[in-house]
Motif scaffolding. Structure first.
Motif, PDB file in Angstrom:
ATOM      1  N   GLY A 185      -3.380   3.434  -3.982  1.00  0.00           N
ATOM      2  CA  GLY A 185      -4.763   3.451  -3.518  1.00  0.00           C
ATOM      3  C   GLY A 185      -5.211   4.849  -3.143  1.00  0.00           C
ATOM      4  O   GLY A 185      -4.407   5.779  -3.025  1.00  0.00           O
ATOM      5  N   ARG A 186      -6.517   5.000  -2.952  1.00  0.00           N
ATOM      6  CA  ARG A 186      -7.075   6.294  -2.554  1.00  0.00           C
ATOM      7  C   ARG A 186      -6.806   6.535  -1.074  1.00  0.00           C
ATOM      8  O   ARG A 186      -7.071   5.686  -0.232  1.00  0.00           O
ATOM      9  CB  ARG A 186      -8.577   6.328  -2.811  1.00  0.00           C
ATOM     10  CG  ARG A 186      -9.249   7.610  -2.295  1.00  0.00           C
ATOM     11  CD  ARG A 186     -10.740   7.612  -2.534  1.00  0.00           C
ATOM     12  NE  ARG A 186     -11.051   7.886  -3.919  1.00  0.00           N
ATOM     13  CZ  ARG A 186     -12.280   7.880  -4.426  1.00  0.00           C
ATOM     14  NH1 ARG A 186     -13.309   7.591  -3.644  1.00  0.00           N
ATOM     15  NH2 ARG A 186     -12.492   8.144  -5.700  1.00  0.00           N
ATOM     16  N   VAL A 187      -6.269   7.720  -0.767  1.00  0.00           N
ATOM     17  CA  VAL A 187      -5.899   8.067   0.602  1.00  0.00           C
ATOM     18  C   VAL A 187      -6.903   9.057   1.179  1.00  0.00           C
ATOM     19  O   VAL A 187      -7.250  10.052   0.532  1.00  0.00           O
ATOM     20  CB  VAL A 187      -4.481   8.690   0.648  1.00  0.00           C
ATOM     21  CG1 VAL A 187      -4.142   9.125   2.069  1.00  0.00           C
ATOM     22  CG2 VAL A 187      -3.459   7.699   0.138  1.00  0.00           C
ATOM     23  N   ALA A 188      -7.366   8.785   2.393  1.00  0.00           N
ATOM     24  CA  ALA A 188      -8.164   9.745   3.157  1.00  0.00           C
ATOM     25  C   ALA A 188      -7.358  10.075   4.401  1.00  0.00           C
ATOM     26  O   ALA A 188      -6.917   9.177   5.115  1.00  0.00           O
ATOM     27  CB  ALA A 188      -9.514   9.153   3.538  1.00  0.00           C
ATOM     28  N   ALA A 211       0.831  -1.208   0.000  1.00  0.00           N
ATOM     29  CA  ALA A 211       0.000   0.000   0.000  1.00  0.00           C
ATOM     30  C   ALA A 211       0.866   1.259   0.000  1.00  0.00           C
ATOM     31  O   ALA A 211       0.582   2.222  -0.710  1.00  0.00           O
ATOM     32  CB  ALA A 211      -0.936   0.001   1.202  1.00  0.00           C
ATOM     33  N   ILE A 212       1.926   1.249   0.815  1.00  0.00           N
ATOM     34  CA  ILE A 212       2.813   2.417   0.931  1.00  0.00           C
ATOM     35  C   ILE A 212       4.254   1.927   0.943  1.00  0.00           C
ATOM     36  O   ILE A 212       4.584   0.988   1.673  1.00  0.00           O
ATOM     37  CB  ILE A 212       2.537   3.214   2.227  1.00  0.00           C
ATOM     38  CG1 ILE A 212       1.091   3.699   2.275  1.00  0.00           C
ATOM     39  CG2 ILE A 212       3.496   4.393   2.360  1.00  0.00           C
ATOM     40  CD1 ILE A 212       0.688   4.298   3.624  1.00  0.00           C
ATOM     41  N   ARG A 213       5.100   2.573   0.133  1.00  0.00           N
ATOM     42  CA  ARG A 213       6.533   2.277   0.159  1.00  0.00           C
ATOM     43  C   ARG A 213       7.303   3.571   0.341  1.00  0.00           C
ATOM     44  O   ARG A 213       7.137   4.515  -0.436  1.00  0.00           O
ATOM     45  CB  ARG A 213       6.989   1.583  -1.120  1.00  0.00           C
ATOM     46  CG  ARG A 213       8.485   1.191  -1.096  1.00  0.00           C
ATOM     47  CD  ARG A 213       8.841   0.337  -2.296  1.00  0.00           C
ATOM     48  NE  ARG A 213       8.941   1.134  -3.509  1.00  0.00           N
ATOM     49  CZ  ARG A 213      10.071   1.699  -3.945  1.00  0.00           C
ATOM     50  NH1 ARG A 213      11.191   1.581  -3.249  1.00  0.00           N
ATOM     51  NH2 ARG A 213      10.075   2.402  -5.067  1.00  0.00           N
ATOM     52  N   PHE A 234      10.525   2.163   4.933  1.00  0.00           N
ATOM     53  CA  PHE A 234       9.628   1.111   5.420  1.00  0.00           C
ATOM     54  C   PHE A 234       8.575   0.832   4.361  1.00  0.00           C
ATOM     55  O   PHE A 234       8.398   1.612   3.412  1.00  0.00           O
ATOM     56  CB  PHE A 234       8.957   1.493   6.748  1.00  0.00           C
ATOM     57  CG  PHE A 234       8.056   2.693   6.676  1.00  0.00           C
ATOM     58  CD1 PHE A 234       6.711   2.566   6.335  1.00  0.00           C
ATOM     59  CD2 PHE A 234       8.543   3.964   6.948  1.00  0.00           C
ATOM     60  CE1 PHE A 234       5.879   3.671   6.264  1.00  0.00           C
ATOM     61  CE2 PHE A 234       7.719   5.072   6.887  1.00  0.00           C
ATOM     62  CZ  PHE A 234       6.385   4.928   6.546  1.00  0.00           C
ATOM     63  N   THR A 235       7.873  -0.273   4.514  1.00  0.00           N
ATOM     64  CA  THR A 235       6.750  -0.594   3.632  1.00  0.00           C
ATOM     65  C   THR A 235       5.537  -0.941   4.480  1.00  0.00           C
ATOM     66  O   THR A 235       5.660  -1.480   5.586  1.00  0.00           O
ATOM     67  CB  THR A 235       7.067  -1.783   2.703  1.00  0.00           C
ATOM     68  OG1 THR A 235       7.400  -2.925   3.499  1.00  0.00           O
ATOM     69  CG2 THR A 235       8.211  -1.462   1.767  1.00  0.00           C
ATOM     70  N   VAL A 236       4.380  -0.602   3.967  1.00  0.00           N
ATOM     71  CA  VAL A 236       3.111  -0.951   4.609  1.00  0.00           C
ATOM     72  C   VAL A 236       2.326  -1.802   3.630  1.00  0.00           C
ATOM     73  O   VAL A 236       2.026  -1.367   2.516  1.00  0.00           O
ATOM     74  CB  VAL A 236       2.301   0.310   4.983  1.00  0.00           C
ATOM     75  CG1 VAL A 236       0.970  -0.080   5.620  1.00  0.00           C
ATOM     76  CG2 VAL A 236       3.090   1.217   5.914  1.00  0.00           C
ATOM     77  N   ARG A 237       2.016  -3.012   4.038  1.00  0.00           N
ATOM     78  CA  ARG A 237       1.278  -3.917   3.164  1.00  0.00           C
ATOM     79  C   ARG A 237      -0.222  -3.645   3.262  1.00  0.00           C
ATOM     80  O   ARG A 237      -0.701  -3.104   4.249  1.00  0.00           O
ATOM     81  CB  ARG A 237       1.575  -5.370   3.534  1.00  0.00           C
ATOM     82  CG  ARG A 237       3.060  -5.703   3.538  1.00  0.00           C
ATOM     83  CD  ARG A 237       3.301  -7.172   3.808  1.00  0.00           C
ATOM     84  NE  ARG A 237       2.904  -7.986   2.677  1.00  0.00           N
ATOM     85  CZ  ARG A 237       3.657  -8.196   1.593  1.00  0.00           C
ATOM     86  NH1 ARG A 237       4.859  -7.648   1.516  1.00  0.00           N
ATOM     87  NH2 ARG A 237       3.222  -8.947   0.602  1.00  0.00           N
ATOM     88  N   ALA A 277     -12.136   5.161   0.941  1.00  0.00           N
ATOM     89  CA  ALA A 277     -10.675   5.179   0.873  1.00  0.00           C
ATOM     90  C   ALA A 277     -10.100   3.769   0.990  1.00  0.00           C
ATOM     91  O   ALA A 277     -10.715   2.876   1.576  1.00  0.00           O
ATOM     92  CB  ALA A 277     -10.115   6.063   1.986  1.00  0.00           C
ATOM     93  N   ASP A 278      -8.921   3.593   0.394  1.00  0.00           N
ATOM     94  CA  ASP A 278      -8.172   2.349   0.560  1.00  0.00           C
ATOM     95  C   ASP A 278      -7.204   2.464   1.727  1.00  0.00           C
ATOM     96  O   ASP A 278      -6.881   1.471   2.382  1.00  0.00           O
ATOM     97  CB  ASP A 278      -7.375   2.032  -0.714  1.00  0.00           C
ATOM     98  CG  ASP A 278      -8.254   1.942  -1.944  1.00  0.00           C
ATOM     99  OD1 ASP A 278      -9.161   1.087  -1.936  1.00  0.00           O
ATOM    100  OD2 ASP A 278      -8.049   2.727  -2.890  1.00  0.00           O
TER     101      ASP A 278
END
Length: 476
Positions: free
Chosen positions: A97-100, A6-8, A57-60, A175-176
């Motif tokens: 993905g869509r961020v809120a 999701a986030i890298r 860091f990474t967030v899965r 949001a994702d």
């Protein structure tokens, strides 16, 4: 980027230019031109401040990640870089993905617009079309629950009302990824509970990244934690382990150089006023308990039936672990922790609802002016269920080097849901507010609850009476 990520974040740095006075900004604007004309190096009128240093860091997808750290550690800056409201000095941020995001209260709102106008503005910024907003507007207003103020300019709103409106929007934008700064700290209890219910539902399928100063919230909600300190990642991984190391660092940093000693007047004021109906345990300097008037005790009316059924709360106790993770100055230390029965026999097994006696044995290596001994019982996520210490209800006593002493806590064991728990014990010197932490043991005792009658909540308590009766009056 992999669809599982999701986030890298890789090698992320953020630097700010800090000017001593406003005129230095103007000087810096013309500094390169002046240096070129005079054929010399450009003079700098600022100093660089690194808010973030080489963060990776990474967030899965589906992870809930908590950021912990003290004020100024870079948490909010990191969230703003991920939300792309700030530009990094160097490094990579990729979001899939869509961020809120709920960052600073009021961010994204026009103070001159009404609440309704800001709902449309805020939701459109997050990617919703006019049609989408129209179809969700009534639900957003109902979630915010600010009544007629939805038609008033948001500059007239309190911080709590701003939170309600902002959270209501982000809860309805599909949001994702949900990013939340420490904003929930300003909400009233009812609305915060509503937000937490939404967060728990969202966490079942979505990705959450949030900031909290409360390590117990991180251990409760998250499956990954990141500890930031002065713009650096100090540790990341298991939330319980990261939170414990952060707590240890906090105590080490905040220990005062001089241990305050309570005056006789303060010691007297710290004692609870005697009330004939209260049960107060007083301990003299030899550790002997004095007489007290106890309130009438009672057993759960269902105890005999429950204890003869499969719902009996069998709690297994494991031996004190002297090598459990710990920290402190070691001017004194906890030497053993035991749970005893009412007859002071050591327990290896107890049933929820029974009266027990927790004894914490200690030894002083240096003189102590006013030792405090305490305990907390935590669940497997690190949430504190209950605990106490000796500061209130006991006379302050001093200890010399090599003195042995112990603390006693007598209570009725709560009924614990099935699972593992730990008993954390601590020994300090000073007062509740200011003290030296000499020995803190994270998992001094491990407790396993094998069965339980708890229907709701983190613990159960004995009930004096449970009844169901009809209030209908028979016709005469």
């Amino acid at each position: 980027m992999s669809s599982e990520i999701a986030i890298r974040v890789e090698g992320l740095c953020k630097e700010y230019r800090v000017y001593e006075k406003p005129s230095d900004r103007l000087k810096q604007t013309f500094a390169p031109l002046i240096a070129k004309l005079r054929r010399r190096e450009t003079k700098l009128y600022y100093r660089e401040f690194r808010a973030l240093r080489d963060i990776s860091f990474t967030v899965r997808r589906g992870q809930t990640v908590g950021l912990i750290g003290r004020n100024g550690s870079g948490k909010s800056t990191l969230l703003q870089l991920i939300c792309q409201t700030l530009t990094p000095t160097s490094g990579i941020v990729e979001v899939n993905g869509r961020v809120a995001a709920l960052l600073e209260l009021g961010a994204g709102f026009n103070p001159e617009f009404t609440g309704k106008e800001n709902v449309y503005l805020y939701a459109s910024v997050m990617g919703l079309s006019q049609t989408d907003i129209d179809s969700r507007y009534d639900n957003i207003v109902a979630f915010a629950d600010i009544g007629e103020f939805i038609g008033q300019p948001v500059k007239t709103y309190s911080s709590g009302m701003l939170l309600r409106l902002a959270f209501a929007v982000i809860a309805h934008v599909d949001a994702d990824i949900l990013i939340v700064d420490e904003a929930l700290a300003v909400g009233d209890a009812f609305f915060v509970q509503k937000c937490m219910r939404f967060l728990r539902r969202f966490m079942e399928t979505g990705t959450v990244l949030f900031v909290s100063h409360d390590s117990s919230v991180v251990t409760n909600l998250c499956n990954h934690a990141i500890w930031l300190e002065k713009g650096n990642v100090i540790e990341q991984g298991d939330p319980k382990q990261v939170a414990e190391h952060y707590l240890e660092s906090q105590y080490a940093e905040n220990t005062p150089f001089e241990t305050p000693v309570p005056s006789e007047q303060q010691a007297e004021e710290s004692q609870p006023e005697e009330d004939g109906g209260e049960s107060i345990r007083q301990t003299d300097s030899q550790g002997e308990a004095s007489d007290y008037t106890a309130a009438e005790d009672f057993y759960d009316m269902r105890r005999e039936w429950i204890n003869n059924s499969k719902w009996r709360n069998d709690i297994e106790l494991f031996a004190f672990d002297p090598d459990a993770p710990s920290f402190g100055e070691k001017g004194a230390e906890v030497t053993s922790v035991v749970l005893l029965s009412e007859e002071d026999k050591m327990l290896h097994w107890v049933v929820g609802g029974e009266a027990v006696h927790l004894q914490i044995n200690c030894k002083a290596h240096h003189s102590l002016k006013s030792p405090i001994v305490g305990f907390v019982i935590k669940d497997r996520l690190g949430q504190t269920l209950f605990g106490d210490n000796t500061f209130l209800g006991t006379e302050p006593i001093s200890m010399s080097a090599d003195d042995n002493f112990c603390a006693h806590f007598e209570f009725r064991m709560p009924i614990l849901p099935a699972g593992q728990y730990s008993v954390c014990v601590a020994l300090a010197d000073g007062t509740q507010q200011e003290h030296r932490q000499h020995h803190w043991i994270h998992d001094a005792l491990i407790v396993t609850s094998h069965a339980s009658s708890v229907a709701h909540g983190l613990v159960g308590i004995p009930m004096r009476r449970v009844a169901l009766e009809s209030l209908n009056i028979p016709a005469s």
